[in-house]
Design an enzyme around this catalytic site. Structure first.
Site, PDB file in Angstrom:
ATOM      1  N   TYR A  11       0.823  -1.219   0.000  1.00  0.00           N
ATOM      2  CA  TYR A  11       0.000   0.000   0.000  1.00  0.00           C
ATOM      3  C   TYR A  11       0.859   1.273   0.000  1.00  0.00           C
ATOM      4  CZ  TYR A  11      -4.257  -2.501   1.651  1.00  0.00           C
ATOM      5  OH  TYR A  11      -5.350  -3.306   1.790  1.00  0.00           O
ATOM      6  N   GLU A  61       1.215   3.998  -3.030  1.00  0.00           N
ATOM      7  CA  GLU A  61       0.578   5.304  -2.822  1.00  0.00           C
ATOM      8  C   GLU A  61       1.617   6.428  -2.934  1.00  0.00           C
ATOM      9  OE1 GLU A  61      -1.505   4.802   0.899  1.00  0.00           O
ATOM     10  OE2 GLU A  61      -3.253   3.920  -0.103  1.00  0.00           O
ATOM     11  N   HIS A  82     -26.224   5.922 -15.664  1.00  0.00           N
ATOM     12  CA  HIS A  82     -25.541   6.197 -16.917  1.00  0.00           C
ATOM     13  C   HIS A  82     -25.295   7.680 -17.096  1.00  0.00           C
ATOM     14  CE1 HIS A  82     -24.199   5.156 -20.894  1.00  0.00           C
ATOM     15  NE2 HIS A  82     -24.968   6.106 -21.403  1.00  0.00           N
ATOM     16  N   GLU A 139     -21.472   1.673 -13.474  1.00  0.00           N
ATOM     17  CA  GLU A 139     -22.575   0.918 -14.083  1.00  0.00           C
ATOM     18  C   GLU A 139     -22.069  -0.368 -14.737  1.00  0.00           C
ATOM     19  OE1 GLU A 139     -24.607   2.534 -17.590  1.00  0.00           O
ATOM     20  OE2 GLU A 139     -22.884   3.846 -17.939  1.00  0.00           O
TER      21      GLU A 139
HETATM   22  P1  NDP Z   1       2.604  -3.902   3.218  1.00  0.00           P
HETATM   23  O1  NDP Z   1       2.649  -5.062   4.116  1.00  0.00           O
HETATM   24  O2  NDP Z   1       1.346  -3.560   2.515  1.00  0.00           O
HETATM   25  O3  NDP Z   1       3.727  -4.042   2.102  1.00  0.00           O
HETATM   26  C1  NDP Z   1       5.055  -4.250   2.458  1.00  0.00           C
HETATM   27  C2  NDP Z   1       5.849  -4.388   1.193  1.00  0.00           C
HETATM   28  O4  NDP Z   1       7.230  -4.379   1.498  1.00  0.00           O
HETATM   29  C3  NDP Z   1       5.565  -5.682   0.455  1.00  0.00           C
HETATM   30  O5  NDP Z   1       5.600  -5.430  -0.919  1.00  0.00           O
HETATM   31  C4  NDP Z   1       6.717  -6.577   0.895  1.00  0.00           C
HETATM   32  O6  NDP Z   1       7.069  -7.522  -0.072  1.00  0.00           O
HETATM   33  C5  NDP Z   1       7.836  -5.577   1.020  1.00  0.00           C
HETATM   34  N1  NDP Z   1       8.858  -5.965   1.986  1.00  0.00           N
HETATM   35  C6  NDP Z   1       8.691  -6.452   3.235  1.00  0.00           C
HETATM   36  N2  NDP Z   1       9.863  -6.645   3.831  1.00  0.00           N
HETATM   37  C7  NDP Z   1      10.820  -6.288   2.954  1.00  0.00           C
HETATM   38  C8  NDP Z   1      12.223  -6.268   2.979  1.00  0.00           C
HETATM   39  N3  NDP Z   1      12.912  -6.654   4.053  1.00  0.00           N
HETATM   40  N4  NDP Z   1      12.886  -5.842   1.892  1.00  0.00           N
HETATM   41  C9  NDP Z   1      12.196  -5.432   0.794  1.00  0.00           C
HETATM   42  N5  NDP Z   1      10.870  -5.429   0.706  1.00  0.00           N
HETATM   43  C10 NDP Z   1      10.175  -5.856   1.767  1.00  0.00           C
HETATM   44  O7  NDP Z   1       3.161  -2.700   4.108  1.00  0.00           O
HETATM   45  P2  NDP Z   1       3.037  -1.148   3.950  1.00  0.00           P
HETATM   46  O8  NDP Z   1       4.187  -0.609   4.711  1.00  0.00           O
HETATM   47  O9  NDP Z   1       2.854  -0.748   2.549  1.00  0.00           O
HETATM   48  O10 NDP Z   1       1.691  -0.838   4.735  1.00  0.00           O
HETATM   49  C11 NDP Z   1       1.486  -1.360   6.036  1.00  0.00           C
HETATM   50  C12 NDP Z   1       0.027  -1.644   6.241  1.00  0.00           C
HETATM   51  O11 NDP Z   1      -0.673  -0.443   6.462  1.00  0.00           O
HETATM   52  C13 NDP Z   1      -0.653  -2.276   5.035  1.00  0.00           C
HETATM   53  O12 NDP Z   1      -0.543  -3.649   5.007  1.00  0.00           O
HETATM   54  C14 NDP Z   1      -2.079  -1.836   5.202  1.00  0.00           C
HETATM   55  O13 NDP Z   1      -2.750  -2.772   5.991  1.00  0.00           O
HETATM   56  C15 NDP Z   1      -1.955  -0.509   5.913  1.00  0.00           C
HETATM   57  N6  NDP Z   1      -2.147   0.604   4.962  1.00  0.00           N
HETATM   58  C16 NDP Z   1      -3.357   0.784   4.420  1.00  0.00           C
HETATM   59  C17 NDP Z   1      -3.584   1.787   3.520  1.00  0.00           C
HETATM   60  C18 NDP Z   1      -4.936   1.957   2.923  1.00  0.00           C
HETATM   61  O14 NDP Z   1      -5.888   1.394   3.447  1.00  0.00           O
HETATM   62  N7  NDP Z   1      -5.053   2.664   1.814  1.00  0.00           N
HETATM   63  C19 NDP Z   1      -2.527   2.714   3.139  1.00  0.00           C
HETATM   64  C20 NDP Z   1      -1.264   2.420   3.759  1.00  0.00           C
HETATM   65  C21 NDP Z   1      -1.091   1.402   4.634  1.00  0.00           C
HETATM   66  P3  NDP Z   1       6.377  -8.960  -0.199  1.00  0.00           P
HETATM   67  O15 NDP Z   1       5.013  -8.730  -0.717  1.00  0.00           O
HETATM   68  O16 NDP Z   1       7.273  -9.671  -1.152  1.00  0.00           O
HETATM   69  O17 NDP Z   1       6.378  -9.556   1.176  1.00  0.00           O
END
Ligand code: NDP
Length: 458
Positions: free
Chosen positions: A177, A181, A435, A440
């Site tokens: 996320y 974003e 529409h 829709e």
């Molecule tokens: P997320 O868990 O969504 O994403 C983390 C990302 O970082 C994944 O792509 C993951 O890869 C990658 N990652 C994790 N560890 C490492 C690492 N050591 N090295 C490189 N890449 C890594 O976390 P976010 O920080 O984006 O957001 C946290 C939470 O906050 C979200 O899960 C969500 O629940 C909430 N949130 C919600 C929003 C909304 O509702 N619009 C907006 C922002 C946050 P991989 O997939 O391969 O594990």
């Protein structure tokens, strides 16, 4: 109960804690909330609210371009980051005050400072001890930074909201996320933006078609996507920073933002010493009524590392207040939680992905539509909206709704109500469209693109 100073002592005035405190007070409980940082927590201060304000700001870049073919002459454009940040800060301060008023108005005592649990019914804040029948841990989460050389040079979303200037070049590490974003935000504002994700395709866990479509649309907007990119080190260079990938590629930037997930905020809280069980990620382990391994200590929101979404934390806050002070054991129904990534373009979803549905359902019928929105027939923008419905064939129940496109969050919210009500595809078909809208399309999709029994999918 009067043996204690309070009936409920909440640690953390974020979305979860504030709602729990307010509701508990409205049920007649004597409540205190301790907060060490800012009222409103992550969502209000360094999350949902400022993020959405920045996302609006970023989108103006396209709005100015799109206006031209509609007859508008748009003069010289200049984006001023400090103006945006100052106005954002003013709004956040207003919200901090609103939270303070709301809590005090409900009769909740706000205690400034960091709370530490000293025994199952006591906390200490700033050298003073307070006792309560129940302690509620609602301390949220905190961004994690990968353990790589040079990690001290990177920022997280916490700092991104307070940068003094818009960086010229930004590298964002992550594919969830926050990463997507902020890629939209910085790119929209004119920064040269690279998103480096360690896997083959970002947004892991979401629908495969949606992920591919998002990659296509985000790239079209100018974000440089580098997948299978594991950042192994960050170094300070003469003119900024460099991120080095495992394959030796070097990405140059002025700012490197890691958005690699969040960890439960439990450090120094005294939870382990008090005997509260934490899981391997440090999250407080709770039962279905949010009670920890100690009967007098409850926990809700991100610190439990379940679903890290503000509305879920709020629902948990209400549930725990009902459980404790209305005598109605309440837990949140976690099924079909809608969600939106406020990326450019937005992506919203509720229910199962096609992949999950193929595993979980008795046959799956998929409806899919990709089209250029009416507005862009004149603006000329090459942006494709994607809509996807997943239907369980045997029951005709709609089990997943996915959208990439403008206002996806606004549209998916309504779809989530339909799904909660158990809507069938026949109900969607019987619904008259509005529409001309993009939404829709969800009630006019007639031709399935794929049909499979579970065994066929396997
Ligand atoms: P997320 O868990 O969504 O994403 C983390 C990302 O970082 C994944 O792509 C993951 O890869 C990658 N990652 C994790 N560890 C490492 C690492 N050591 N090295 C490189 N890449 C890594 O976390 P976010 O920080 O984006 O957001 C946290 C939470 O906050 C979200 O899960 C969500 O629940 C909430 N949130 C919600 C929003 C909304 O509702 N619009 C907006 C922002 C946050 P991989 O997939 O391969 O594990």
């Amino acid at each position: 109960m009067a043996a204690y100073d309070y009936d409920l002592f909440v640690i953390g005035a974020g979305s979860a804690g504030v709602r729990a405190g307010r509701m508990a007070a409205s049920y007649g409980a004597r409540v205190a909330v301790a907060e060490e940082r800012y009222l409103g927590g992550t969502c209000v201060n360094v999350g949902c609210i400022p993020k959405k304000l920045l996302a609006y700001a970023a989108h103006f870049a396209e709005d100015f371009e799109d206006a031209v073919n509609f007859g508008w002459s748009v003069g010289a454009r200049r984006f001023d980051w400090p103006t945006l940040i100052a106005n954002k800060d003013a709004e956040i301060h207003r919200l901090n005050d609103v939270y303070g008023h709301v809590l005090r108005g409900a009769g909740v005592r706000i205690i400034d400072g960091r709370a530490r649990i000293t025994d199952p019914h006591s906390v200490e804040v700033g050298g003073r001890s307070h006792t309560a029948a129940t302690l509620l841990v609602a301390t949220g989460g905190w961004p994690t930074v990968p353990d790589i050389p040079g990690r001290e040079h990177v920022i997280t979303s916490n700092e991104a909201f307070f940068l003094e200037a818009l960086p010229r070049r930004v590298v964002i590490v992550g594919g969830g996320y926050v990463a997507i974003e902020f890629a939209g935000i910085f790119n929209g504002m004119g920064a040269e933006t690279t998103l480096a994700y360690r896997g083959p395709l970002f947004l892991r866990g979401f629908d495969r078609d949606v992920r591919a479509h998002m990659a296509q649309e985000v790239a079209k907007k100018g974000v440089r996507l580098v997948f299978n990119a594991e950042v192994v080190s960050v170094t300070k260079a003469a003119d900024g920073l460099t991120a080095t990938l495992a394959d030796g590629t070097v990405l140059a930037a002025d700012t490197i933002l890691t958005a690699t997930g969040r960890a439960p905020n439990v450090e120094g809280l005294g939870l382990e010493a008090a005997g509260v069980e934490l899981n391997l990620k440090g999250a407080v382990v709770v039962d279905e009524t949010y009670r920890s391994s100690l009967p007098s200590i409850y926990a809700i929101g991100d610190v439990t590392d379940r679903v890290q979404l503000t509305p879920v934390a709020i629902a948990e806050g209400m549930a725990v207040a009902r459980t404790l002070f209305r005598g109605e054991a309440t837990s949140v129904n976690y099924a079909d939680i809608p969600t939106t990534v406020f990326s450019q373009p937005n992506f919203g979803a509720v229910g199962l992905t096609e992949e999950h549905a193929r595993e979980a359902c008795d046959g799956v019928t998929v409806y899919k539509s990709a089209f250029r929105a009416l507005k862009h027939t004149i603006s000329g923008r090459d942006e494709q909206t994607l809509m996807k419905l997943i239907v369980e064939t045997a029951t005709d129940r709609v089990v997943g709704v996915h959208m990439v496109g403008p206002d996806a969050g606004e549209i998916i919210q309504g779809m989530a109500v339909a799904m909660k009500a158990g809507a069938k595809k026949a109900d969607f078909d019987a619904t008259i469209g509005i529409h001309p809208t993009a939404a829709e399309e969800f009630v006019t999709m007639r031709e399935p693109v794929a049909q499979a029994r579970p065994e066929a999918a396997a």
